[in-house]
Every structure is written in C-alpha cells, then in structure tokens.
Design an enzyme around this catalytic site. Structure first.
Site, PDB file in Angstrom:
ATOM      1  N   SER A 147      -5.248   9.604 -19.694  1.00 39.78           N
ATOM      2  CA  SER A 147      -5.785   8.392 -20.308  1.00 39.78           C
ATOM      3  C   SER A 147      -5.044   8.175 -21.618  1.00 39.78           C
ATOM      4  CB  SER A 147      -7.287   8.586 -20.546  1.00 39.78           C
ATOM      5  OG  SER A 147      -7.821   7.516 -21.281  1.00 39.78           O
ATOM      6  N   LYS A 173      -3.697   5.902 -16.992  1.00 38.46           N
ATOM      7  CA  LYS A 173      -4.777   4.952 -17.312  1.00 38.46           C
ATOM      8  C   LYS A 173      -4.525   4.447 -18.719  1.00 38.46           C
ATOM      9  CE  LYS A 173      -9.538   5.962 -18.720  1.00 38.46           C
ATOM     10  NZ  LYS A 173     -10.778   6.635 -18.287  1.00 38.46           N
ATOM     11  N   LYS A 175      -6.012   1.911 -21.924  1.00 32.66           N
ATOM     12  CA  LYS A 175      -7.203   1.248 -22.447  1.00 32.66           C
ATOM     13  C   LYS A 175      -6.857  -0.212 -22.694  1.00 32.66           C
ATOM     14  CE  LYS A 175      -9.899   4.910 -22.877  1.00 32.66           C
ATOM     15  NZ  LYS A 175     -11.224   5.004 -22.230  1.00 32.66           N
ATOM     16  N   ASP A 200      -8.840   0.804 -18.308  1.00 31.58           N
ATOM     17  CA  ASP A 200     -10.243   1.058 -18.676  1.00 31.58           C
ATOM     18  C   ASP A 200     -10.626   0.132 -19.826  1.00 31.58           C
ATOM     19  OD1 ASP A 200     -12.738   2.058 -19.278  1.00 31.58           O
ATOM     20  OD2 ASP A 200     -12.067   4.108 -19.710  1.00 31.58           O
ATOM     21  N   GLU A 225     -11.623  -0.086 -14.773  1.00 28.58           N
ATOM     22  CA  GLU A 225     -12.802   0.710 -15.106  1.00 28.58           C
ATOM     23  C   GLU A 225     -13.703  -0.038 -16.085  1.00 28.58           C
ATOM     24  OE1 GLU A 225     -11.621   4.643 -16.356  1.00 28.58           O
ATOM     25  OE2 GLU A 225     -13.629   5.194 -17.015  1.00 28.58           O
ATOM     26  N   ASP A 250     -18.037   3.528 -15.002  1.00 28.50           N
ATOM     27  CA  ASP A 250     -18.119   4.732 -15.822  1.00 28.50           C
ATOM     28  C   ASP A 250     -19.470   4.678 -16.548  1.00 28.50           C
ATOM     29  OD1 ASP A 250     -17.981   6.591 -17.934  1.00 28.50           O
ATOM     30  OD2 ASP A 250     -15.994   6.010 -18.618  1.00 28.50           O
ATOM     31  N   LYS A 274     -18.908  11.804 -14.998  1.00 27.58           N
ATOM     32  CA  LYS A 274     -18.820  12.643 -16.197  1.00 27.58           C
ATOM     33  C   LYS A 274     -20.124  13.413 -16.297  1.00 27.58           C
ATOM     34  CE  LYS A 274     -15.960   9.486 -18.945  1.00 27.58           C
ATOM     35  NZ  LYS A 274     -15.966   8.479 -20.039  1.00 27.58           N
ATOM     36  N   GLY A 302     -13.235  12.107 -18.360  1.00 29.33           N
ATOM     37  CA  GLY A 302     -13.071  13.062 -19.453  1.00 29.33           C
ATOM     38  C   GLY A 302     -13.607  12.475 -20.740  1.00 29.33           C
TER      39      GLY A 302
HETATM   40  O1  OSB Z   1     -14.095   5.809 -21.099  1.00 35.06           O
HETATM   41  O2  OSB Z   1     -13.123   7.331 -20.047  1.00 35.06           O
HETATM   42  C1  OSB Z   1     -13.551   6.885 -21.111  1.00 35.06           C
HETATM   43  C2  OSB Z   1     -12.609   9.233 -23.989  1.00 35.06           C
HETATM   44  C3  OSB Z   1     -13.750   9.169 -24.749  1.00 35.06           C
HETATM   45  C4  OSB Z   1     -14.775   8.350 -24.360  1.00 35.06           C
HETATM   46  C5  OSB Z   1     -14.669   7.598 -23.180  1.00 35.06           C
HETATM   47  C6  OSB Z   1     -13.528   7.662 -22.405  1.00 35.06           C
HETATM   48  C7  OSB Z   1     -12.471   8.476 -22.840  1.00 35.06           C
HETATM   49  C8  OSB Z   1     -11.197   8.557 -22.153  1.00 35.06           C
HETATM   50  C9  OSB Z   1     -10.379   9.820 -22.350  1.00 35.06           C
HETATM   51  O3  OSB Z   1     -10.703   7.661 -21.502  1.00 35.06           O
HETATM   52  C10 OSB Z   1     -10.479  10.748 -21.205  1.00 35.06           C
HETATM   53  C11 OSB Z   1      -9.918  12.098 -21.547  1.00 35.06           C
HETATM   54  O4  OSB Z   1      -8.687  12.236 -21.582  1.00 35.06           O
HETATM   55  O5  OSB Z   1     -10.712  13.029 -21.763  1.00 35.06           O
HETATM   56 MG    MG Z   2     -14.078   5.067 -19.109  1.00 39.82          MG
END
Ligand code: OSB
Ligand code: MG
Length: 381
Positions: A147, A173, A175, A200, A225, A250, A274, A302
């Site tokens: 990510s 992925k 953001k 995402d 996402e 999510d 998660k 994650g």
């Molecule tokens: O939305 O998936 C998410 C990190 C913190 C809070 C929400 C998210 C994320 C990530 C990082 O996208 C995922 C990772 O590398 O742990």
């Molecule tokens: Mg997410």
C-alpha cells in the site's frame, strides 16, 4: 477450516494465564505514510503480552494515536483493555470463555482483538504448532502486495511503485482522494499499463461522485477499496451496480453480520479483512467463511503493524479464501528495524514464507522493544 472446526478450537483448554502486560511503544516509520486522513511518520503501538506455563504469547493492537481510520485510539484501547478485557483473563479457560466474557462489551474491536490474538498465539504454543497449522492451513507461502501512501508528485509516486515492483510485490495499491485520483491513475497507467493495481479511497467520496467513480473503470483496476462513508453498506450497492470494477469494502465490514449484509446487498465483490476492525481472529475466520460460501474472495488488510501484528496477519492469510495479495508487506517496507526476530522478509517473487515455530512463529526482540517502550503496566498477576 469450517465454522464447526473453529467452534471446536475455541473450546480447547488454554493454560492458566499467570501474567498479562500491556505496553505502549513507539516505532519510527522509514518514510511518512499519507492517506486521505493525513500523514504520519511513526506508529505508537500497544502490545498485549501473556505468560502462561512457561509460554509467552503476543497480540498487537492496531489502534492509532488519533481517531481517524476508526473511533478507537491508543488511549481508549488501553483503558478498555485494562478495565474490561484483561480482567476477563482471570477466569479464561478457553478462547470461547473469553469471547463470552467480553461479548457484552459493545464496540472497541481493536482493544478486544489485541487480547484475542494473544490467546490464539498462546493456544497454538500450548499445542506446540504454528498458528496457521492449528487452523489446518497448508499454504505457507503468502503472496504480498504493498500500500503506497500519497506522494508529493507523480514522479515520486512512480518512483516508489517501480521500487516496490522491483522488490517483487505482487500488486500495488495507491491511496486516492477527491482531487487526487484520476491524474494519479493516468500517470501510472501511462507508464505501467498492465501491473496489478488498485486504489483505496478510505471513505473519501459520496454518491455525488458517482460519475467520477464510474470513470475509474477505464483504468482496469483490480478493485476500488471503500469509496463511500465508513459506515455505509447500502449506498455502496448503488455504486457496485454501475461500476465494472469490483468494489472492496474495508471500513464498513465491522463484523460477520456486516459482511453478510454487504454480500446480500451486492455492495462489494471483494472483502478486506483486518482482525483489529472486526475484533479478532475468530470473527475474521467467520467472515472469511461467509465470503467463501458466496464466492466472494478476501484479502488481508494491514494497519502498519509491527512484526507481531504482521505475523498474526500472515497466519490468517494462509486460509484458502485469501485469494488476492494482501497489505502484508515485509517489515522493511515500514521499519529500519522491527521488534521481531527473525525479521519478516519477502522473497523476490513477492512471497513471505510462514515460520514453522509454534504460535505466530516469530520471537520478540525484548531488548530492542524495551528501548522503545513509553508506558507499561501489568494488569493481571
Ligand atoms: O485503509 O487499508 C487501509 C493503513 C492504516 C489505516 C488504514 C489503511 C492502511 C493501509 C496500509 O492502507 C496497509 C499496510 O501496509 O499495513
Ligand atoms: Mg483500506
């Protein structure tokens, strides 16, 4: 593992928990991580550690300093763990006991998950098997995605993506948020037309953005996402109806009931699981199973976990319906040095191989961890 097999496992007798500690430590990120919520340059993480019959077991809380991804914070999680969750351990003889004792605490899934994860690690260690084998998984090779946070410009974003691809990550992925969506995806697709790519939104859009969301179909993403509100399930069904790209939920999937609603309403075609968001491994496995019954693939999300939470995620991702690479990146994607030994490493094909040691399979580097601890409390002794 069927729900019946899961019900049997949670009934298994645990060793008596002699000591339960909470500790808060601070771990600097290699690079700041920016999302639609803002940017962070370090994590503050609560660990729940147990001692029982000469065994040590660990759970990690994925709450953050600020209530942005979720309403929970380290402050609330610490209080809930200390006042309501850990005290249940005094009479916990099985994971089932624990779930019953804490079942009347509404909300606070991240706090509950930290303790429940430690119990699963303990159960596997008491049975002398790796956690993933306790669950009957045979797959020890976990495919990994990464990510990528928002970057200062497209050149920096492409640079990062190329770096991660060369390390072997099996999907990227990014953001997105309003104003920083199509341009990023256009820039990536111009240079890397075929890579497995997803976006995402972390709940940053509304139904008014429907034309924009539909226009993302042209980028042939694996999925988008959580485009809409973090509590929404219903409106996502309207978006999924008119988008070719699968929606992955999510934030909205807070339980197996929410997952069932999303599946029945056709609000998503993929689910991100998660453990922290849903209250632990037991609920995660129930969601995994419900999704599998409806041919809805899942992947492991994650929360920028340290090695303890990462090891738990990797074990979970061994289950058969985890069919997409997750955000289960290697430790060196986040940290110069992690709190576990050995470090969590990924091979050049983008797989992390699960450890064969009992429980989560990684030891905690206590000397290094102690150097990072900001606060510590023994809650049960
Ligand atoms: O939305 O998936 C998410 C990190 C913190 C809070 C929400 C998210 C994320 C990530 C990082 O996208 C995922 C990772 O590398 O742990
Ligand atoms: Mg997410």
């Amino acid at each position: 593992m069927t729900n019946e097999a899961l019900n049997n496992l949670v009934e298994k007798k645990l060793p008596r928990i002699e000591v339960a500690n909470l500790l808060l430590f601070r771990l600097p990120l290699k690079d700041p991580f920016e999302t639609s919520f803002g940017s962070i340059d370090h994590r503050e993480i609560i660990l729940c550690t147990l001692e029982a019959s000469g065994l040590r077991a660990y759970g990690e809380c994925v709450a953050d300093v600020d209530p942005l991804y979720s309403y929970e914070t380290n402050f609330t999680a610490w209080e809930i763990l200390k006042r309501y969750v850990i005290p249940a351990f005094a009479s916990t003889r099985s994971i089932h006991d624990f779930l019953r004792q804490t079942g009347n605490i509404r909300g606070h899934p991240m706090a509950k998950a930290a303790a429940e994860l430690a119990l699963w690690d303990l159960l596997a260690k008491a049975q002398n098997v790796p956690l993933y084998r306790l669950w009957g998984s045979e797959r020890a090779q976990i495919p990994c995605g990464v990510s990528v946070g928002l970057q200062k410009d497209n050149a920096a974003l492409l640079n990062r993506i190329r770096g991660y691809l060369s390390e072997g990550y099996r999907r990227i992925k990014i953001k997105i948020k309003p104003g920083r969506d199509r341009h990023l995806l256009q820039a990536i697709r111009a240079e890397l037309p075929d890579i497995p790519l997803m976006a995402d939104a972390n709940a940053a859009y509304t139904l008014q953005d429907l034309p924009l969301l539909q226009s993302l179909d042209e980028f042939h993403l694996m999925m988008v996402e959580q485009p809409l509100h973090y509590e929404d399930i219903y409106e996502h069904s309207h978006v999924q109806k008119v988008m070719k790209t699968p929606i992955c939920l999510d934030e909205s999937i807070v339980s197996s009931k929410a997952a069932q609603a999303a599946i029945d309403l056709k609000s998503c075609r993929i689910i991100n699981i998660k453990t922290g968001r849903v209250g632990g491994h037991t609920e995660s496995i129930r969601i995994h199973n419900a999704a599998m019954n409806h041919q809805i693939p899942v992947w492991c999300g994650g929360m920028l976990e340290s090695g303890v939470g990462r090891a738990h995620n990797l074990a979970l991702a061994s289950l058969p319906n985890f069919t997409y690479p997750g955000d289960t990146s290697a430790g060196n994607r986040y940290w110069d040095r992690d709190i576990v030994d050995p470090p969590v490493i990924m091979d050049s094909n983008g797989f992390i191989t699960l450890q064969e040691k009992p429980g989560i399979g990684y030891d905690v580097d206590h000397d290094f961890l102690n150097s990072l601890v900001v606060h510590r409390e023994t809650v049960l002794k």
